[in-house]
Scaffold this active site. Sequence first.
Site, PDB file in Angstrom:
ATOM      1  N   CYS A   1     -32.560  33.168 -20.397  1.00  0.00           N
ATOM      2  CA  CYS A   1     -33.366  33.675 -19.742  1.00  0.00           C
ATOM      3  C   CYS A   1     -34.402  35.055 -20.657  1.00  0.00           C
ATOM      4  O   CYS A   1     -33.922  36.164 -20.772  1.00  0.00           O
ATOM      5  CB  CYS A   1     -32.980  34.010 -18.534  1.00  0.00           C
ATOM      6  SG  CYS A   1     -34.139  35.183 -17.717  1.00  0.00           S
TER       7      CYS A   1
ATOM      8  N   CYS B   1       5.417  34.883   3.357  1.00  0.00           N
ATOM      9  CA  CYS B   1       4.887  34.990   1.799  1.00  0.00           C
ATOM     10  C   CYS B   1       3.677  36.352   2.513  1.00  0.00           C
ATOM     11  O   CYS B   1       2.519  34.961   3.134  1.00  0.00           O
ATOM     12  CB  CYS B   1       5.021  33.800   1.016  1.00  0.00           C
ATOM     13  SG  CYS B   1       4.349  34.616  -0.624  1.00  0.00           S
TER      14      CYS B   1
ATOM     15  N   CYS C   1       0.954  34.294  -0.144  1.00  0.00           N
ATOM     16  CA  CYS C   1       0.347  33.862   0.074  1.00  0.00           C
ATOM     17  C   CYS C   1      -0.559  33.532   1.851  1.00  0.00           C
ATOM     18  O   CYS C   1      -1.339  33.250   1.158  1.00  0.00           O
ATOM     19  CB  CYS C   1       1.827  32.516   0.669  1.00  0.00           C
ATOM     20  SG  CYS C   1       2.962  31.879  -0.397  1.00  0.00           S
TER      21      CYS C   1
ATOM     22  N   CYS D   1     -34.424  38.413 -18.716  1.00  0.00           N
ATOM     23  CA  CYS D   1     -33.646  38.595 -18.722  1.00  0.00           C
ATOM     24  C   CYS D   1     -33.507  39.574 -19.903  1.00  0.00           C
ATOM     25  O   CYS D   1     -32.894  40.743 -19.778  1.00  0.00           O
ATOM     26  CB  CYS D   1     -31.793  38.139 -18.507  1.00  0.00           C
ATOM     27  SG  CYS D   1     -32.113  37.222 -17.215  1.00  0.00           S
TER      28      CYS D   1
END
Length: 441
Positions: free
Chosen positions: A55, A191, A194, A58
Amino acid sequence: MRPLLLGVLGCSLVLSVQAFYSASDDVIVLTPSNFNKEVIQSDSLWLVEFYAPWCGHCQSLTPDWKKAATALKGIVKIGAVDADEHKSLGGQYGVRGFPTIKIFGANKNKPEEYQGGRSSQAIVDGAMNALRNLVKDRLSGKSGSSGGSGKQSGGGSGSKKDVVELTDDNFDKLVLEGDDVWMVEFFAPWCGHCKSLEPEWAAAASAIKEQTKGKVRLGAVDATVHQAVSSRYGIRGFPTIKIFRKGEEPEDYQGGRSRGDIIERGLDLFSDNAPAPELLEILNEDIIKKTCEDSQLCIIAVLPHILDTGAEGRNGYLDVMLKMSEKYKKKMWGWLWAEAGAQMELEASLGIGGFGYPAMAAINSRKMKFALLRGSFSETGIHEFLRELSVGRGSTATFGGGSMPKIHTVEAWDGKDGQLPEEEDYDLSDVDLDYDDKDEL
């Protein structure tokens, strides 16, 4: 002409990441692996630039971004994400163009769009205004959603419905017998890790489903209930994530547990298993327009006339292109070809008209830039050509006229050897070729 190619938003197509930000800069380089920890879990105010190496705008912003980062050091964090490499992060935060700057303030899950100027002074002013607003909110008790939760949202929190519930009864049919790639979490309800993973897994499932059109799927197995399938794969700790490809042994997932990490791995799995892009003959304007507009880069070959090569010779060239499209399929470029002389305006705009077949060009249709293959039309030659472009060493030029040339509608090649047009037979039996001298003029 200067080296630079691959997507040109200014005057270049590809630059190495190192040309933007390095460890010596005050700009913090962000990736899916560190974004959650650095930004989302941080109490600091962040300004994050999402950019692409090709870009031009950029590139222009880079020195001002660095200068602003130095000025704001210890006050406001300044980061940068290569959203071309890390598409998952850009996708999460709705990045559609480059550079995009977002402010991660009180509610890290809902960053604001930075609307200010792109000079270093404007960036500093914008950051200080955002900081003042953050402090005012904290004084008034409007702290927003803390980043400490570790939830990396911005692209939506995802939905549990996009995580497929897998059981002893449906596992084989869905995962092992299906054609899709699966990322499967084996969990236990009690858990803690989890539970922390659950929102990340749900968000990643939604993003991956959308971006891969359902070709990569995320599932979850309650290993405390469905012990047959869990024991089959030797699950001993929670959460355990495994990757399943049809006909292959499962693979342990070794990546991070943020949604960014999971999405990035899912997209890699998708590109690894995706078919090579289709190699299309340029038969009309719609084909080249759709293929090139949908791709960052178009690879176009102009092959010799069928009378010069025959079907065998042409198929040889096409086979080379097919192999290279497979090799570079992760780039998701468009691949096209035309017969010499069929698209003369296109050839002329690329500077290859009338000679030097087979020829090849890499085209960025958005900026009307192209680069030509200078080496051999072979796997080695084309690979070297595309590799050079990908590291910013290719030479580019601008299309003649600055726009896509006229594309003619032509008949598709029938796959056969070419035939010379038949000569017409003329009946000259009734033509009197005798004449007297007096008839001469």
